[in-house]
Design a protein around this motif. Structure first.
Motif, PDB file in Angstrom:
ATOM      1  N   LEU A   1      -0.592 -10.920  -7.925  1.00  0.00           N
ATOM      2  CA  LEU A   1      -0.502 -10.211  -6.648  1.00  0.00           C
ATOM      3  C   LEU A   1      -0.147  -8.751  -6.895  1.00  0.00           C
ATOM      4  O   LEU A   1       0.695  -8.457  -7.733  1.00  0.00           O
ATOM      5  CB  LEU A   1       0.604 -10.852  -5.814  1.00  0.00           C
ATOM      6  CG  LEU A   1       0.601 -10.488  -4.352  1.00  0.00           C
ATOM      7  CD1 LEU A   1      -0.546 -11.200  -3.648  1.00  0.00           C
ATOM      8  CD2 LEU A   1       1.925 -10.875  -3.711  1.00  0.00           C
ATOM      9  N   GLU A   2      -0.792  -7.874  -6.169  1.00  0.00           N
ATOM     10  CA  GLU A   2      -0.414  -6.466  -6.274  1.00  0.00           C
ATOM     11  C   GLU A   2       0.543  -6.130  -5.139  1.00  0.00           C
ATOM     12  O   GLU A   2       0.549  -6.791  -4.103  1.00  0.00           O
ATOM     13  CB  GLU A   2      -1.680  -5.599  -6.249  1.00  0.00           C
ATOM     14  CG  GLU A   2      -2.503  -5.879  -7.495  1.00  0.00           C
ATOM     15  CD  GLU A   2      -3.830  -5.154  -7.552  1.00  0.00           C
ATOM     16  OE1 GLU A   2      -4.206  -4.498  -6.565  1.00  0.00           O
ATOM     17  OE2 GLU A   2      -4.491  -5.241  -8.592  1.00  0.00           O
ATOM     18  N   MET A   3       1.329  -5.087  -5.371  1.00  0.00           N
ATOM     19  CA  MET A   3       2.423  -4.783  -4.434  1.00  0.00           C
ATOM     20  C   MET A   3       1.948  -4.560  -3.012  1.00  0.00           C
ATOM     21  O   MET A   3       0.906  -3.935  -2.787  1.00  0.00           O
ATOM     22  CB  MET A   3       3.169  -3.557  -4.918  1.00  0.00           C
ATOM     23  CG  MET A   3       4.345  -3.956  -5.789  1.00  0.00           C
ATOM     24  SD  MET A   3       5.655  -2.784  -5.695  1.00  0.00           S
ATOM     25  CE  MET A   3       5.271  -1.678  -7.006  1.00  0.00           C
ATOM     26  N   GLY A   4       2.732  -5.061  -2.087  1.00  0.00           N
ATOM     27  CA  GLY A   4       2.440  -4.838  -0.672  1.00  0.00           C
ATOM     28  C   GLY A   4       1.601  -5.948  -0.066  1.00  0.00           C
ATOM     29  O   GLY A   4       1.603  -6.136   1.144  1.00  0.00           O
ATOM     30  N   ARG A   5       0.878  -6.682  -0.907  1.00  0.00           N
ATOM     31  CA  ARG A   5       0.008  -7.742  -0.375  1.00  0.00           C
ATOM     32  C   ARG A   5       0.826  -8.999  -0.107  1.00  0.00           C
ATOM     33  O   ARG A   5       1.918  -9.170  -0.640  1.00  0.00           O
ATOM     34  CB  ARG A   5      -1.061  -8.083  -1.398  1.00  0.00           C
ATOM     35  CG  ARG A   5      -1.861  -6.869  -1.819  1.00  0.00           C
ATOM     36  CD  ARG A   5      -3.320  -7.117  -1.635  1.00  0.00           C
ATOM     37  NE  ARG A   5      -4.065  -5.912  -1.933  1.00  0.00           N
ATOM     38  CZ  ARG A   5      -5.299  -5.694  -1.522  1.00  0.00           C
ATOM     39  NH1 ARG A   5      -5.926  -6.588  -0.795  1.00  0.00           N
ATOM     40  NH2 ARG A   5      -5.927  -4.586  -1.824  1.00  0.00           N
ATOM     41  N   SER A   6       0.247  -9.888   0.661  1.00  0.00           N
ATOM     42  CA  SER A   6       0.912 -11.175   0.826  1.00  0.00           C
ATOM     43  C   SER A   6       0.256 -12.186  -0.106  1.00  0.00           C
ATOM     44  O   SER A   6      -0.861 -11.966  -0.601  1.00  0.00           O
ATOM     45  CB  SER A   6       0.877 -11.618   2.285  1.00  0.00           C
ATOM     46  OG  SER A   6      -0.416 -11.497   2.795  1.00  0.00           O
ATOM     47  N   PRO A  60      -7.822 -11.270  -9.320  1.00  0.00           N
ATOM     48  CA  PRO A  60      -9.039 -10.592  -8.870  1.00  0.00           C
ATOM     49  C   PRO A  60      -9.406 -11.039  -7.445  1.00  0.00           C
ATOM     50  O   PRO A  60      -9.263 -12.224  -7.112  1.00  0.00           O
ATOM     51  CB  PRO A  60     -10.100 -11.067  -9.860  1.00  0.00           C
ATOM     52  CG  PRO A  60      -9.458 -11.976 -10.834  1.00  0.00           C
ATOM     53  CD  PRO A  60      -8.061 -12.227 -10.398  1.00  0.00           C
ATOM     54  N   TYR A  61      -9.863 -10.083  -6.660  1.00  0.00           N
ATOM     55  CA  TYR A  61     -10.051 -10.345  -5.234  1.00  0.00           C
ATOM     56  C   TYR A  61     -11.266 -11.212  -4.962  1.00  0.00           C
ATOM     57  O   TYR A  61     -12.332 -11.009  -5.544  1.00  0.00           O
ATOM     58  CB  TYR A  61     -10.127  -9.011  -4.471  1.00  0.00           C
ATOM     59  CG  TYR A  61      -8.809  -8.305  -4.591  1.00  0.00           C
ATOM     60  CD1 TYR A  61      -7.677  -8.849  -3.993  1.00  0.00           C
ATOM     61  CD2 TYR A  61      -8.669  -7.172  -5.380  1.00  0.00           C
ATOM     62  CE1 TYR A  61      -6.435  -8.263  -4.162  1.00  0.00           C
ATOM     63  CE2 TYR A  61      -7.428  -6.574  -5.550  1.00  0.00           C
ATOM     64  CZ  TYR A  61      -6.317  -7.133  -4.935  1.00  0.00           C
ATOM     65  OH  TYR A  61      -5.080  -6.570  -5.109  1.00  0.00           O
ATOM     66  N   LEU A  62     -11.055 -12.160  -4.078  1.00  0.00           N
ATOM     67  CA  LEU A  62     -12.158 -13.029  -3.675  1.00  0.00           C
ATOM     68  C   LEU A  62     -13.056 -12.270  -2.712  1.00  0.00           C
ATOM     69  O   LEU A  62     -12.614 -11.336  -2.034  1.00  0.00           O
ATOM     70  CB  LEU A  62     -11.605 -14.267  -2.971  1.00  0.00           C
ATOM     71  CG  LEU A  62     -10.692 -15.171  -3.788  1.00  0.00           C
ATOM     72  CD1 LEU A  62     -10.268 -16.389  -2.966  1.00  0.00           C
ATOM     73  CD2 LEU A  62     -11.376 -15.634  -5.078  1.00  0.00           C
ATOM     74  N   SER A  63     -14.294 -12.714  -2.632  1.00  0.00           N
ATOM     75  CA  SER A  63     -15.202 -12.129  -1.646  1.00  0.00           C
ATOM     76  C   SER A  63     -14.631 -12.414  -0.257  1.00  0.00           C
ATOM     77  O   SER A  63     -13.887 -13.387  -0.073  1.00  0.00           O
ATOM     78  CB  SER A  63     -16.578 -12.776  -1.764  1.00  0.00           C
ATOM     79  OG  SER A  63     -16.472 -14.131  -1.358  1.00  0.00           O
ATOM     80  N   ASP A  64     -15.002 -11.592   0.713  1.00  0.00           N
ATOM     81  CA  ASP A  64     -14.515 -11.817   2.078  1.00  0.00           C
ATOM     82  C   ASP A  64     -14.883 -13.215   2.550  1.00  0.00           C
ATOM     83  O   ASP A  64     -14.108 -13.891   3.223  1.00  0.00           O
ATOM     84  CB  ASP A  64     -15.109 -10.779   3.045  1.00  0.00           C
ATOM     85  CG  ASP A  64     -14.381  -9.449   2.912  1.00  0.00           C
ATOM     86  OD1 ASP A  64     -13.270  -9.440   2.339  1.00  0.00           O
ATOM     87  OD2 ASP A  64     -14.939  -8.424   3.348  1.00  0.00           O
ATOM     88  N   GLU A  65     -16.066 -13.640   2.150  1.00  0.00           N
ATOM     89  CA  GLU A  65     -16.545 -14.948   2.606  1.00  0.00           C
ATOM     90  C   GLU A  65     -15.617 -16.071   2.098  1.00  0.00           C
ATOM     91  O   GLU A  65     -15.154 -16.911   2.868  1.00  0.00           O
ATOM     92  CB  GLU A  65     -17.964 -15.139   2.081  1.00  0.00           C
ATOM     93  CG  GLU A  65     -18.668 -16.301   2.713  1.00  0.00           C
ATOM     94  CD  GLU A  65     -19.968 -16.610   1.984  1.00  0.00           C
ATOM     95  OE1 GLU A  65     -20.362 -15.852   1.061  1.00  0.00           O
ATOM     96  OE2 GLU A  65     -20.575 -17.632   2.328  1.00  0.00           O
ATOM     97  N   GLU A  66     -15.344 -16.041   0.787  1.00  0.00           N
ATOM     98  CA  GLU A  66     -14.491 -17.093   0.216  1.00  0.00           C
ATOM     99  C   GLU A  66     -13.068 -16.993   0.784  1.00  0.00           C
ATOM    100  O   GLU A  66     -12.445 -17.997   1.127  1.00  0.00           O
ATOM    101  CB  GLU A  66     -14.470 -16.979  -1.315  1.00  0.00           C
ATOM    102  CG  GLU A  66     -13.670 -18.098  -1.971  1.00  0.00           C
ATOM    103  CD  GLU A  66     -13.758 -18.109  -3.497  1.00  0.00           C
ATOM    104  OE1 GLU A  66     -14.610 -17.382  -4.068  1.00  0.00           O
ATOM    105  OE2 GLU A  66     -12.964 -18.859  -4.114  1.00  0.00           O
ATOM    106  N   PHE A  67     -12.609 -15.762   0.883  1.00  0.00           N
ATOM    107  CA  PHE A  67     -11.239 -15.548   1.372  1.00  0.00           C
ATOM    108  C   PHE A  67     -11.083 -16.046   2.815  1.00  0.00           C
ATOM    109  O   PHE A  67     -10.156 -16.773   3.144  1.00  0.00           O
ATOM    110  CB  PHE A  67     -10.902 -14.054   1.295  1.00  0.00           C
ATOM    111  CG  PHE A  67      -9.486 -13.747   1.674  1.00  0.00           C
ATOM    112  CD1 PHE A  67      -8.454 -13.904   0.757  1.00  0.00           C
ATOM    113  CD2 PHE A  67      -9.166 -13.317   2.952  1.00  0.00           C
ATOM    114  CE1 PHE A  67      -7.141 -13.642   1.105  1.00  0.00           C
ATOM    115  CE2 PHE A  67      -7.858 -13.047   3.313  1.00  0.00           C
ATOM    116  CZ  PHE A  67      -6.844 -13.209   2.386  1.00  0.00           C
ATOM    117  N   ASN A  68     -12.011 -15.654   3.650  1.00  0.00           N
ATOM    118  CA  ASN A  68     -11.899 -16.036   5.064  1.00  0.00           C
ATOM    119  C   ASN A  68     -11.999 -17.544   5.245  1.00  0.00           C
ATOM    120  O   ASN A  68     -11.302 -18.124   6.077  1.00  0.00           O
ATOM    121  CB  ASN A  68     -12.963 -15.324   5.906  1.00  0.00           C
ATOM    122  CG  ASN A  68     -12.693 -13.828   5.957  1.00  0.00           C
ATOM    123  OD1 ASN A  68     -11.569 -13.392   5.748  1.00  0.00           O
ATOM    124  ND2 ASN A  68     -13.729 -13.037   6.193  1.00  0.00           N
ATOM    125  N   SER A  69     -12.831 -18.178   4.432  1.00  0.00           N
ATOM    126  CA  SER A  69     -12.925 -19.624   4.596  1.00  0.00           C
ATOM    127  C   SER A  69     -11.648 -20.300   4.067  1.00  0.00           C
ATOM    128  O   SER A  69     -11.206 -21.313   4.606  1.00  0.00           O
ATOM    129  CB  SER A  69     -14.218 -20.155   3.971  1.00  0.00           C
ATOM    130  OG  SER A  69     -13.964 -20.753   2.755  1.00  0.00           O
TER     131      SER A  69
END
Ligand SMILES: Cc1ncc(C[n+]2csc(CCOP(=O)(O)OP(=O)(O)O)c2C)c(N)n1
Ligand SMILES: [Mg+2]
Length: 595
Positions: free
Chosen positions: A554-559, A565-574
């Motif tokens: 996790l990078e600072m400030g995020r929950s 590594p960041y997931l695609s919006d699609e994977e993240f939203n699902s």
């Protein structure tokens, strides 16, 4: 008997039969009494810090209170980092420091000088903030009482380290016959009654449909781990764990969904962020679990925390999604578990947590090693995990190497631990020495980093001299990996004091100098079971690419659900099917004009 003889006999009767020590003038009488007691042994360490870390290990492996004996001044101050490990992780340890003769001490002549006696230091005041009890015994008449009292405090309630400072004259004084007046476990007074606990938990779960349990170390420290694990399995409640909780149950359990936090498993973090009822059993939810952005933790849930320490519960007073915490001693949990109603779970929640587990549990991203064709530390840990016996003891250190071990080790019956709260460089190796000394029948594996290896390297001699069955595994990335990753993010990749300015010796030559077996592994195919099969001390140096990262992180400030590594919006939203979607908030923040 003398005061020194009393101490030796008291510890023998408690099962602390091997004392970790370094001698000196001010503790020589105690060391001599230990040496003369037929039921006692001692192990000479090369640094008091290592002795204290080895002592910290013993409750974690054997439920024995580890004891050290050291001299005044530098001997005593060297203990401090190890004592802090025990304090923050609620591990009982018993530290005896010798002190100068009272006829030579500071206030004897009435002058407020810095020091009167040679190597005189006020260790008691120094360690007060990191011990449950620290006392100097000035009158030999009080010695028995103080030893009994200190030990009782160490093992009672929220456990922790204690220190007793004993002047040389008290060590030599006649204290009469052996007796243990005053030795009794101190009753913990917690405010919530078992029946109220059950009622509150039942009420808490009754209005939800997406329950989750967080299994913390407090469950195991209270001795409630077996029944709690069975209860979770029987009731089919999904659960996640803290790192210090991971040693208390079998990870094969089908409803265990991974460890949480900044470096935790992505799927486990998604469960935290999507549940609507989170029951926290014996975990203090520190920042490595909740992240620096603590208010974003379990944002879509009501959270109910059970803790033996009511001070810990005060932390949540200002969080509106937390129920009033329950001040309760989990050692009283076993008989009442049956009375807790199985929480209702909606079909969509059951489907969700099973699919999330399937997708992320045990999946090991390692992009840099893939890119360079170098060893993935996660794969290396997994391989070693598969080679070693189920009853092994595994100790992890700090930094990236700690994260890699806790991200990928799959515990069945092993004991696996680290100094979670204090996390000093160099913990794992001396801790493994303590474990090996008290567990001759179990194999011991310590993981460390190249930097941390240099912090307690002197105790290679202790391992060699005592011919301990320890495999010390260096996950060698030729630098301070965890800090480099931080510098990449916040200092534009300037690696001051982590890559630049950092150096390491030829570990092979050095280990050879101690007469210890050394293996260098530069290719994953050379990491083979035979390196671990023979008993006895060895160092296994696994070469990684210097840029090998901790993933996910996790990078600072995020929950906690939005790890790199960041997931695609699609994977993240699902994956954020039920929860508050914090990524959208971060994006919104970033696009906001700067004020
Ligand atoms: C005694 C101590 N000093 C400093 C730190 C800060 N620190 C945390 S991890 C780390 C680097 C550790 O290097 P290494 O053991 O090689 O681990 P890596 O992250 O490379 O796996 C440092 C300096 C610490 N945890 N403990
Ligand atoms: Mg390193």
């Amino acid at each position: 008997m003398t005061g020194a003889e009393y101490i030796a006999e008291f510890l023998r009767r408690r099962g602390s039969t091997n004392i970790f020590l370094i001698t000196g003038g001010a503790c020589a009488f105690i060391v001599d009494a230990i040496g003369r007691n037929p039921g006692m042994k001692y192990t000479c360490f090369q640094h008091e810090q290592a002795a204290a870390m080895a002592a910290d290990s013993l409750w974690r492996t054997n439920k024995i209170v580890g004891a050290t004996v050291v001299t005044s001044g530098p001997g005593a101050t060297n203990l401090i980092t190890g004592i802090a490990c025990s304090f923050f992780d609620s591990i009982p340890t018993f530290h005896i420091t010798g002190q100068v003769n009272q006829n030579e001490e500071l206030n004897y002549k009435g002058a407020k000088v810095r020091q009167a006696g040679f190597q005189e230091t006020n260790i008691v005041e120094m360690v007060k903030p990191i011990t449950k009890y620290a006392v100097k015994v000035s009158d030999s008449k009080n010695l028995k009482h103080e030893i009994c009292k200190a030990y009782s405090i160490a093992i009672s309630g929220r456990m922790g380290p204690v220190l007793v400072d004993i002047p040389m004259d008290v060590q030599q004084a006649d204290v009469g016959e052996y007796s243990e007046a005053g030795f009794k476990a101190v009753e913990t007074s917690t405010t919530v009654k078992p029946t109220n606990l059950v009622a509150t938990i039942n009420e808490f779960f009754s209005s939800g449909e997406r329950p989750l349990v967080l299994f913390g170390a407090g469950v195991g420290l209270a001795g409630a781990e077996k029944e709690t694990e069975s209860w979770l399995i029987d009731r089919k409640i999904p659960f996640v764990s803290s790192w210090n909780g991971m040693t208390y149950f079998n990870h094969e359990t089908s409803n265990y969904c991974g460890n949480i936090g900044v470096y935790g498993n992505r799927g486990a973090n998604f469960l935290i962020q999507n549940c609507d009822r989170l029951l926290v059993l014996g975990s203090r939810l520190d920042n490595r679990q909740r992240s620096g952005n603590a208010s974003s933790f379990a944002k879509s849930a009501r959270v109910l925390v059970i803790d033996i320490d009511d001070e810990e519960l005060k932390k949540y007073q200002n969080n509106s999604n937390y129920e009033p915490g329950l001040h309760f001693d989990l050692s009283k949990l076993n008989p009442i578990l049956v009375d807790i109603t199985t929480p209702f779970q909606s079909d969509s929640w059951v489907k969700y947590w099973k699919e999330t587990k399937e997708k992320y549990f045990g999946k090991i991203p390692s992009t840099i090693p893939e890119k360079y064709g170098t060893i993935s530390p996660l794969e290396a840990v997994r391989k070693i995990n598969s080679f070693i016996p189920r009853n092994s003891i595994v100790v992890a250190d700090d930094g990236a190497n700690l994260c890699w071990v806790f991200q990928s080790f799959f515990r069945t019956e092993q004991t696996i631990y680290t100094a979670g709260g204090n996390s000093p460089m160099g913990y794992a190796f001396p801790a493994s020495i303590g474990a090996a000394i008290y567990n001759p029948g179990r194999r011991v594996f310590a993981f460390t980093g190249d930097g941390s290896m240099q912090m307690n390297i002197q105790d290679l001699q202790t391992m060699k001299f005592n011919d301990l069955d320890i495999k010390l595994i260096i996950l060698n990335n030729f630098g301070y990996g965890i800090i480099k990753q931080f510098q990449d993010l916040y200092f534009n990749g300037r690696h001051h004091a982590t890559g630049e300015g950092y150096s390491q010796p030829d570990f092979g030559k050095l280990v050879d100098g101690y007469g210890i077996e050394y293996h260098k592994v530069e290719n994953i195919k050379d990491l083979t079971a035979d390196l671990f099969s023979a008993k006895g001390p060895a160092v296994i140096d696994i070469f990684l690419h210097p840029d090998t990262m901790i993933e996910p992180k996790l990078e600072m400030g995020r929950s906690i659900e939005d790890q790199f590594p960041y997931l695609s919006d699609e994977e993240f939203n699902s994956a954020m099917k039920f929860g508050f979607n914090a990524r959208l908030e971060v994006l919104r923040d970033k696009s906001a004009p700067e004020v």
